[in-house]
Design a protein around this motif. Structure first.
Motif, PDB file in Angstrom:
ATOM      1  N   ARG A  49      22.365  42.752  48.188  1.00  0.00           N
ATOM      2  CA  ARG A  49      22.331  41.793  46.601  1.00  0.00           C
ATOM      3  C   ARG A  49      23.293  40.781  47.261  1.00  0.00           C
ATOM      4  NH1 ARG A  49      25.913  43.654  41.210  1.00  0.00           N
ATOM      5  NH2 ARG A  49      27.625  44.836  42.541  1.00  0.00           N
ATOM      6  N   HIS A  69      26.443  38.897  46.497  1.00  0.00           N
ATOM      7  CA  HIS A  69      27.938  39.074  45.677  1.00  0.00           C
ATOM      8  C   HIS A  69      27.901  38.776  44.567  1.00  0.00           C
ATOM      9  CE1 HIS A  69      32.226  39.531  44.375  1.00  0.00           C
ATOM     10  NE2 HIS A  69      32.289  40.740  45.982  1.00  0.00           N
ATOM     11  N   PRO A  70      27.675  39.407  43.825  1.00  0.00           N
ATOM     12  CA  PRO A  70      28.275  38.532  42.353  1.00  0.00           C
ATOM     13  C   PRO A  70      28.977  37.281  41.966  1.00  0.00           C
ATOM     14  CG  PRO A  70      28.314  41.074  41.756  1.00  0.00           C
ATOM     15  CD  PRO A  70      28.677  41.116  43.509  1.00  0.00           C
ATOM     16  N   ARG A  71      30.023  37.467  42.736  1.00  0.00           N
ATOM     17  CA  ARG A  71      30.859  36.369  42.451  1.00  0.00           C
ATOM     18  C   ARG A  71      30.728  35.350  43.548  1.00  0.00           C
ATOM     19  NH1 ARG A  71      36.252  37.474  40.562  1.00  0.00           N
ATOM     20  NH2 ARG A  71      36.834  39.158  40.928  1.00  0.00           N
ATOM     21  N   THR A  99      28.373  33.234  40.709  1.00  0.00           N
ATOM     22  CA  THR A  99      29.478  32.679  39.842  1.00  0.00           C
ATOM     23  C   THR A  99      30.205  31.183  40.318  1.00  0.00           C
ATOM     24  OG1 THR A  99      31.409  33.846  40.104  1.00  0.00           O
ATOM     25  CG2 THR A  99      29.872  34.601  38.508  1.00  0.00           C
TER      26      THR A  99
END
Length: 234
Positions: free
Chosen positions: A136, A138-140, A143
Motif C-alpha cells: 500500500r 505509506h499513510p504519511r 497525509t
C-alpha cells in the motif's frame, strides 16, 4: 576604475569562469535534469576519468555541485547540482517523451509524490511504480500530499513491469531503484534520469515527508519545462 569589486560581482565572475569551458557547461546541463555518478557522467560525455575529475573539482570549488553517498550501494557517490547557484539557467526542450514514469523501490512515498506533483505542473502524462512495490501507499505520504493540495487517497502501488511502456521517460527518485534499473538488462537501455532523494520512510516523521516533497517539487519544477510530448507543437 575602482579595483575593489563588490562581492556579488566577484562571485558572478567566479561562476562564469567555472562555466566558461564546454565540458563543464555540458556537465551542468546534464545535472540540471538529474543526479549521476562520476562513472556514469564520464561515459555519457565521453570524458576520461582524469579530465572529468579536473572539471568536477573546479565546479565543486565554485559551489556549483555537491557529492552524496548512495543510500543503496554505500560505495557509490552521486553528483548533484546546487541549482540555487544557477537560478537563471532553466532547461528547455531537452527531452521528448509521451509519458514520464517515476520509480522508487516500494512505490509508496517518493514516486507517488513526484507523479502527483508532475501532473499539477506538466501536460505530459505521468505514472509511478516500484521495483519492489509495497502492499500500500505509506499513510504519511497520503497525509503529506493532502496537506499540500495533492490527492493520493485512491493511489495504489504497481510494479515497474506492470507500468512501463516503450518510449517512457523513467525517473528513478531513489538510489536503490536507480541501481536496480541499471542492473536490469531489459530496463537499462530505457531513457532514464536519476534523482537522489532521501527516503523519508525510515524516519517516518511529518518533517521527513515534507522535506522529500519539497525537494521533489524543486526537481519537478526544473525538469517539467525540459520535457515535451512528441505530438506537441514546438
Amino acid at each position: 576604475m575602482n579595483a575593489e569589486w563588490s562581492s556579488s560581482v566577484v562571485e558572478r565572475a567566479r561562476l562564469h569562469a567555472a562555466l566558461g569551458e564546454p565540458a563543464r557547461l555540458a556537465i551542468v546541463d546534464r545535472l540540471l535534469l538529474g543526479d549521476v555518478s562520476p562513472g556514469e557522467l564520464g561515459a555519457e560525455l565521453g570524458l576520461s576519468s582524469n579530465l572529468l575529475a579536473h572539471h568536477l573539482k573546479l565546479l565543486e570549488h565554485a559551489g556549483l555541485i555537491d557529492r552524496s553517498r548512495s543510500e543503496g550501494d554505500h560505495r557509490r557517490i552521486y553528483l548533484r547540482l546546487r541549482a540555487e547557484a544557477l537560478t537563471r539557467l532553466v532547461p528547455t526542450g531537452q527531452r521528448q517523451a509521451p509519458r514520464v514514469v517515476f520509480v522508487c523501490t516500494h512505490n509508496s512515498a517518493r514516486s507517488q509524490l513526484a507523479a502527483a506533483l508532475w501532473k499539477r505542473r506538466s501536460r505530459v502524462p505521468a505514472a509511478c511504480a516500484g521495483t519492489q512495490p509495497a502492499s500500500r501507499v505509506h499513510p504519511r505520504t497520503v497525509t503529506t500530499a493532502k496537506a499540500h493540495g495533492l490527492s493520493l487517497a485512491r493511489a495504489r502501488t504497481y510494479h515497474i513491469e506492470e507500468v512501463l511502456r516503450p518510449d517512457d521517460l523513467l525517473v528513478a527518485v531513489c538510489d536503490t531503484a536507480h541501481e536496480s534499473l541499471t542492473a536490469n538488462e531489459h530496463l537499462a537501455t530505457a531513457d532514464r534520469l536519476h534523482w537522489s532523494v532521501p527516503d523519508p520512510a525510515p524516519l517516518d516523521t511529518d518533517a521527513a515527508f515534507t522535506g522529500a516533497l519539497r525537494e521533489l517539487t524543486d526537481r519537478v519544477d526544473r525538469l517539467a519545462p525540459a520535457v515535451h510530448h512528441p505530438g506537441d507543437p514546438r
